[in-house]
Scaffold this motif. Sequence first.
Motif: not given
Length: 167
Positions: A8, A72, A76, A79, A165
């Motif tokens: 992430n 990821v 992630g 946000t 991400a």
Amino acid sequence: MKFSLTVNGQSRSVDADPETPLLWILRDHLDLVGTKYGCGIGQCGACTVHIDGEAARACSLPLSTLGDKKVVTIEGLSTDASHPLQKSWCSLDVPQCGYCQAGQIMSAAALLAKNPHPTDTDIDESMAGNLCRCATYTRIRAGIHEAARLASDAKNSPKAQLQEAAK
Ligand code: FES
Ligand code: FES
């Protein structure tokens, strides 16, 4: 053995057996429990994450194979829950029990990043490896179409958000 991972967008270090599947590194070492354990043998899709932008089954990826690849997870994806799939999943009330849904969303995000306007057939083919015991398949398909519609401007696109991400 110590390993460095990019998860992430952050550099994380873990001390674990090289054969430990990524799923348990995420859940037990990094406290990223959004990624779920279903079958443990790559058959259900509950543990789907992205590895360098591709959907992958975290239960079947030994830690030692990751190298400097970017991971990821559902945490992630955005946000602030602004990813088009997160919005469409909420607006259409896609989940039932919810257990499979992080994996569903991660597979759908990988699909939309490559194919911003998938057909029903594209969706069915791409999502076939993600099982849902609650049979939410019709709503998942609708959610993906709605997310594609929401993502019509480039800034809000799943591809742009995934690139962000994975930085
Ligand atoms: S838990 Fe990984 S595919 Fe089922
Ligand atoms: S929503 Fe229950 S398993 Fe998919």
